[in-house]
Design a protein around this motif. Structure first.
Motif, PDB file in Angstrom:
ATOM      1  N   SER A 203      -6.855 104.956  33.271  1.00 25.17           N
ATOM      2  CA  SER A 203      -5.398 105.077  33.214  1.00 25.17           C
ATOM      3  C   SER A 203      -4.879 106.068  34.243  1.00 25.17           C
ATOM      4  CB  SER A 203      -4.985 105.506  31.803  1.00 25.17           C
ATOM      5  OG  SER A 203      -3.600 105.568  31.700  1.00 25.17           O
ATOM      6  N   ARG A 204      -5.589 107.158  34.417  1.00 22.82           N
ATOM      7  CA  ARG A 204      -5.195 108.179  35.395  1.00 22.82           C
ATOM      8  C   ARG A 204      -5.352 107.662  36.825  1.00 22.82           C
ATOM      9  NH1 ARG A 204      -8.384 111.353  38.060  1.00 22.82           N
ATOM     10  NH2 ARG A 204     -10.137 111.073  36.627  1.00 22.82           N
ATOM     11  N   LEU A 205      -6.457 106.996  37.090  1.00 22.24           N
ATOM     12  CA  LEU A 205      -6.745 106.519  38.443  1.00 22.24           C
ATOM     13  C   LEU A 205      -5.952 105.279  38.828  1.00 22.24           C
ATOM     14  CD1 LEU A 205     -10.616 106.996  38.359  1.00 22.24           C
ATOM     15  CD2 LEU A 205      -8.980 108.308  39.749  1.00 22.24           C
ATOM     16  N   TYR A 206      -5.658 104.433  37.852  1.00 19.55           N
ATOM     17  CA  TYR A 206      -4.996 103.151  38.115  1.00 19.55           C
ATOM     18  C   TYR A 206      -3.835 102.953  37.131  1.00 19.55           C
ATOM     19  CZ  TYR A 206      -9.268 102.784  40.693  1.00 19.55           C
ATOM     20  OH  TYR A 206     -10.296 103.055  41.556  1.00 19.55           O
ATOM     21  N   PRO A 207      -2.777 103.718  37.297  1.00 14.44           N
ATOM     22  CA  PRO A 207      -1.671 103.644  36.332  1.00 14.44           C
ATOM     23  C   PRO A 207      -0.991 102.276  36.272  1.00 14.44           C
ATOM     24  CG  PRO A 207      -1.069 104.997  38.224  1.00 14.44           C
ATOM     25  CD  PRO A 207      -2.531 104.681  38.355  1.00 14.44           C
ATOM     26  N   GLN A 208      -1.155 101.460  37.306  1.00 15.06           N
ATOM     27  CA  GLN A 208      -0.553 100.139  37.312  1.00 15.06           C
ATOM     28  C   GLN A 208      -1.353  99.139  36.469  1.00 15.06           C
ATOM     29  OE1 GLN A 208      -2.624 101.249  39.623  1.00 15.06           O
ATOM     30  NE2 GLN A 208      -3.942  99.526  40.152  1.00 15.06           N
ATOM     31  N   ALA A 209      -2.600  99.461  36.148  1.00  9.23           N
ATOM     32  CA  ALA A 209      -3.470  98.548  35.410  1.00  9.23           C
ATOM     33  C   ALA A 209      -3.270  98.701  33.908  1.00  9.23           C
ATOM     34  CB  ALA A 209      -4.928  98.800  35.761  1.00  9.23           C
ATOM     35  N   ARG A 210      -3.384  97.600  33.231  1.00  8.71           N
ATOM     36  CA  ARG A 210      -3.369  97.603  31.765  1.00  8.71           C
ATOM     37  C   ARG A 210      -4.790  97.923  31.308  1.00  8.71           C
ATOM     38  NH1 ARG A 210      -2.334  92.253  28.199  1.00  8.71           N
ATOM     39  NH2 ARG A 210      -2.768  93.207  26.193  1.00  8.71           N
ATOM     40  N   ILE A 211      -4.942  98.916  30.463  1.00  6.49           N
ATOM     41  CA  ILE A 211      -6.253  99.325  29.972  1.00  6.49           C
ATOM     42  C   ILE A 211      -6.413  98.761  28.564  1.00  6.49           C
ATOM     43  CG2 ILE A 211      -7.835 101.246  29.580  1.00  6.49           C
ATOM     44  CD1 ILE A 211      -6.625 101.014  32.503  1.00  6.49           C
ATOM     45  N   ILE A 212      -7.449  97.957  28.388  1.00 10.29           N
ATOM     46  CA  ILE A 212      -7.689  97.360  27.074  1.00 10.29           C
ATOM     47  C   ILE A 212      -9.118  97.635  26.638  1.00 10.29           C
ATOM     48  CG2 ILE A 212      -5.887  95.624  27.296  1.00 10.29           C
ATOM     49  CD1 ILE A 212      -7.944  93.596  28.098  1.00 10.29           C
ATOM     50  N   ARG A 213      -9.364  97.463  25.339  1.00 13.07           N
ATOM     51  CA  ARG A 213     -10.644  97.885  24.759  1.00 13.07           C
ATOM     52  C   ARG A 213     -11.689  96.785  24.663  1.00 13.07           C
ATOM     53  NH1 ARG A 213     -11.407 102.402  22.174  1.00 13.07           N
ATOM     54  NH2 ARG A 213     -12.702 101.411  20.605  1.00 13.07           N
ATOM     55  N   THR A 214     -11.294  95.515  24.572  1.00 10.20           N
ATOM     56  CA  THR A 214     -12.290  94.472  24.289  1.00 10.20           C
ATOM     57  C   THR A 214     -12.132  93.261  25.199  1.00 10.20           C
ATOM     58  OG1 THR A 214     -10.923  93.280  22.682  1.00 10.20           O
ATOM     59  CG2 THR A 214     -12.261  95.127  21.836  1.00 10.20           C
ATOM     60  N   PRO A 215     -13.227  92.548  25.420  1.00 13.56           N
ATOM     61  CA  PRO A 215     -13.117  91.296  26.165  1.00 13.56           C
ATOM     62  C   PRO A 215     -12.209  90.284  25.466  1.00 13.56           C
ATOM     63  CG  PRO A 215     -15.397  92.025  26.109  1.00 13.56           C
ATOM     64  CD  PRO A 215     -14.623  92.925  25.173  1.00 13.56           C
ATOM     65  N   GLU A 216     -12.165  90.322  24.146  1.00 11.81           N
ATOM     66  CA  GLU A 216     -11.290  89.392  23.417  1.00 11.81           C
ATOM     67  C   GLU A 216      -9.829  89.607  23.806  1.00 11.81           C
ATOM     68  OE1 GLU A 216     -15.139  89.648  21.737  1.00 11.81           O
ATOM     69  OE2 GLU A 216     -13.716  91.297  21.911  1.00 11.81           O
ATOM     70  N   GLU A 217      -9.429  90.867  23.962  1.00 11.53           N
ATOM     71  CA  GLU A 217      -8.067  91.157  24.425  1.00 11.53           C
ATOM     72  C   GLU A 217      -7.852  90.628  25.839  1.00 11.53           C
ATOM     73  OE1 GLU A 217      -6.382  95.226  23.397  1.00 11.53           O
ATOM     74  OE2 GLU A 217      -8.532  95.513  22.983  1.00 11.53           O
ATOM     75  N   LEU A 218      -8.883  90.761  26.660  1.00 15.66           N
ATOM     76  CA  LEU A 218      -8.804  90.244  28.027  1.00 15.66           C
ATOM     77  C   LEU A 218      -8.593  88.737  28.012  1.00 15.66           C
ATOM     78  CD1 LEU A 218      -9.282  90.413  31.144  1.00 15.66           C
ATOM     79  CD2 LEU A 218     -11.685  90.003  30.605  1.00 15.66           C
ATOM     80  N   PHE A 219      -9.380  88.016  27.243  1.00 15.69           N
ATOM     81  CA  PHE A 219      -9.275  86.562  27.244  1.00 15.69           C
ATOM     82  C   PHE A 219      -7.961  86.093  26.635  1.00 15.69           C
ATOM     83  CE2 PHE A 219     -14.042  87.091  27.273  1.00 15.69           C
ATOM     84  CZ  PHE A 219     -14.128  86.908  28.645  1.00 15.69           C
ATOM     85  N   ALA A 220      -7.347  86.918  25.794  1.00 19.13           N
ATOM     86  CA  ALA A 220      -6.030  86.578  25.252  1.00 19.13           C
ATOM     87  C   ALA A 220      -4.956  86.585  26.337  1.00 19.13           C
ATOM     88  CB  ALA A 220      -5.661  87.537  24.124  1.00 19.13           C
ATOM     89  N   CYS A 221      -5.167  87.331  27.417  1.00 17.35           N
ATOM     90  CA  CYS A 221      -4.190  87.369  28.508  1.00 17.35           C
ATOM     91  C   CYS A 221      -4.729  86.683  29.764  1.00 17.35           C
ATOM     92  CB  CYS A 221      -3.730  88.793  28.793  1.00 17.35           C
ATOM     93  SG  CYS A 221      -4.994  89.903  29.453  1.00 17.35           S
ATOM     94  N   ALA A 222      -5.702  85.782  29.599  1.00 15.22           N
ATOM     95  CA  ALA A 222      -6.351  85.119  30.736  1.00 15.22           C
ATOM     96  C   ALA A 222      -5.367  84.353  31.606  1.00 15.22           C
ATOM     97  CB  ALA A 222      -7.451  84.192  30.237  1.00 15.22           C
ATOM     98  N   ALA A 223      -4.299  83.837  31.034  1.00 15.24           N
ATOM     99  CA  ALA A 223      -3.324  83.072  31.820  1.00 15.24           C
ATOM    100  C   ALA A 223      -2.633  83.930  32.874  1.00 15.24           C
ATOM    101  CB  ALA A 223      -2.291  82.442  30.894  1.00 15.24           C
ATOM    102  N   ASP A 224      -2.683  85.247  32.711  1.00 18.56           N
ATOM    103  CA  ASP A 224      -2.051  86.164  33.663  1.00 18.56           C
ATOM    104  C   ASP A 224      -3.024  86.681  34.721  1.00 18.56           C
ATOM    105  OD1 ASP A 224       0.335  85.984  32.220  1.00 18.56           O
ATOM    106  OD2 ASP A 224      -0.268  87.609  30.890  1.00 18.56           O
TER     107      ASP A 224
END
Length: 102
Positions: free
Chosen positions: A51-72
């Protein structure tokens, strides 16, 4: 006639240990052809660093959360332990994402 610039490749980095923090995230962030949109890490101290190094990035905890936003997203870079590569890569591909496995 000027050629319109292509949109950057929307990228997620899964894992923010040595591989993600030292190699993948900095190189992706430095290249204007890519955007570093998501970083996945379950460790709070690594999430704070990301979060400190890449404030523009969304930081998430699990791959499941990642795959939920795969369309983006367009691309997933896996910097996770080897035993997780196949399952994560197969799931990413099933969600229409391109994959780099480290």
């Amino acid at each position: 006639m000027a050629v319109a610039a292509a949109a950057p490749i929307r990228t997620a980095v899964v894992g923010f240990g040595i591989s993600g923090k030292v190699f993948h995230a900095p190189l992706i962030a430095a290249n204007p052809d890519f955007s570093l949109d998501v970083i996945v890490t379950s460790r709070p101290e690594r999430a704070a660093d990301a979060s400190r190094l890449y404030p523009q990035a969304r930081i998430i905890r699990t791959p499941e959360e990642l795959f939920a936003c795969a369309a983006d997203l367009d691309l997933v870079v896996l910097g996770t332990p080897p035993h997780t590569h196949y399952g994560l890569a197969a799931t990413a591909i099933a969600h229409g994402l391109r994959v780099v496995v480290d």
